[in-house]
Design an enzyme around this catalytic site. Structure first.
Site, PDB file in Angstrom:
ATOM      1  N   GLU A   1       0.832  -1.204   0.000  1.00 34.98           N
ATOM      2  CA  GLU A   1       0.000   0.000   0.000  1.00 34.98           C
ATOM      3  C   GLU A   1       0.873   1.264   0.000  1.00 34.98           C
ATOM      4  OE1 GLU A   1      -2.187  -3.150   2.518  1.00 34.98           O
ATOM      5  OE2 GLU A   1      -0.142  -2.535   2.071  1.00 34.98           O
TER       6      GLU A   1
ATOM      7  N   CYS B   1      -1.991  -2.744   7.428  1.00 34.39           N
ATOM      8  CA  CYS B   1      -1.505  -2.599   8.801  1.00 34.39           C
ATOM      9  C   CYS B   1      -1.875  -1.196   9.290  1.00 34.39           C
ATOM     10  CB  CYS B   1       0.002  -2.827   8.851  1.00 34.39           C
ATOM     11  SG  CYS B   1       0.957  -1.462   8.149  1.00 34.39           S
TER      12      CYS B   1
ATOM     13  N   CYS C   1      -0.100   1.676   7.289  1.00 34.69           N
ATOM     14  CA  CYS C   1      -0.693   1.857   5.954  1.00 34.69           C
ATOM     15  C   CYS C   1      -2.070   2.500   6.063  1.00 34.69           C
ATOM     16  CB  CYS C   1      -0.788   0.515   5.232  1.00 34.69           C
ATOM     17  SG  CYS C   1       0.815  -0.174   4.729  1.00 34.69           S
TER      18      CYS C   1
END
Length: 339
Positions: A262, A288, A291
């Protein structure tokens, strides 16, 4: 397309598989998987040993073990015919990806075909044939083949009770009908498949993740897991692991050598001056927390993930608070090596 073939003894299962092979299908036989295992064990390849080994594997490793081994041999974008299916457990696994076709024919006609093929250990009398048929149709003991139940669980039943030419016509018609029924992917499925392809460029084997950022059904940027430009990759020198204690109290290992998919996709947009505000991001698993913060700040409005991420509890809270729409296509959690 994937087609699984099952059916009674000498009904024409091999003939159906042969015709599909001629049409470009790759062939995977569950019996061949057993034959390979017998060779490894340095045992004679006989009908008795094949049946015994099949029952043994199903009993101790599960009724779906041979089907799982067959699926593991497949590749995306190829057509497959999988033969020698004999249990409902195998069908239940294959049904997730394949159309199950059951081949049937009158008992006496099948006995005649068995006599014509003249294989060793085949029953010589119709009475013996019926005994074998009963054993293999009803299930001759724990983990044994069960063709009667397979017939009930199959998607399509083809009768092979006339000429070979007629049987071929039925096979070709079935194939054409299946082609017409192939479901056109939704936009989410379409872009997710692209994200999966992008992930194959990843250079960290723990989490081969890829993503695409899309707006108005147009791909803006892509990204995959990898080290910073000019730096060595995990695949070259190994992982750079750190222990992190998460909000749920569990300490997990993370590789910190790489930039997440990402992040790479967002960085590419910034590098090339591409506006991604209002876009949708597609990724193989939930982002996560780091991100997620980037996704919020660049103005992405929708996050679509193929699977869940084991440390995404904080991510979900943040995205919900930011009023970003989220969607997970498969509810299972991604697992990877040394998690």
């Amino acid at each position: 397309m994937m087609i699984g073939v099952t059916g009674y003894l000498c009904s024409g299962k091999d003939t159906l598989a042969e015709q599909l092979i001629k049409k470009g299908f790759e062939h995977i036989s569950l019996s061949d998987i057993l034959r390979d295992e017998l060779r490894k064990r340095k045992k004679h390849i006989t009908r008795e040993n094949l049946i015994k080994l099949g029952s043994e594997l199903r009993e101790f490793l599960g009724a779906d073990i041979l089907a799982e081994k067959a699926i593991a041999k497949t590749e995306e974008e190829k057509n497959y015919v999988i033969s020698s299916i004999g249990t409902v457990g195998e069908i239940n696994v294959l049904k997730k990806k394949a159309t199950i076709v059951f081949v049937d024919a009158p008992e006496k006609k099948r006995f005649e075909r068995m006599n014509q093929r003249k294989r060793e250990q085949d029953p010589e009398t119709f009475a013996d044939f019926k005994k074998l048929e009963n054993k293999e149709s009803k299930g001759g003991g724990k983990a044994y083949r069960e063709f009667d139940k397979c017939k009930k669980e199959s998607n399509i039943i083809i009768m092979n009770n006339k000429s070979l030419e007629e049987f071929h016509k039925k096979i070709y018609k079935m194939l054409e009908d299946l082609k017409k029924k192939i479901k056109r992917p939704t936009w989410d499925e379409y872009f997710m498949e692209i994200a999966k392809t992008v992930s194959k460029r990843s250079t960290c084997d723990r989490g081969k993740t890829g993503c695409v950022i899309v707006k108005n059904k147009q791909i803006l940027t892509t990204g995959y897991v990898g080290s910073a430009a000019g730096q060595q990759h995990c695949d070259e020198i190994g992982h750079l692991m750190e222990l992190t204690k998460h909000a749920d109290g569990i300490t997990r290992k993370h590789c910190v050598r790489t930039i997440h998919a990402e992040q790479n996709a967002i960085v590419q947009a910034a590098k090339h001056g591409i506006a991604i505000k209002g876009a949708t991001i597609y990724s193989k698993m939930e982002p996560c927390p780091v991100c997620a913060r980037m996704i919020i700040n660049v103005g992405i409005e929708r996050v679509v993930s193929d699977k869940r991420y084991h440390s995404a509890q904080e991510t979900r809270k943040m995205l919900k608070k930011a009023k970003i729409k989220t969607k997970v296509l498969n509810k299972e959690t991604t697992k990877y090596v040394n998690q």
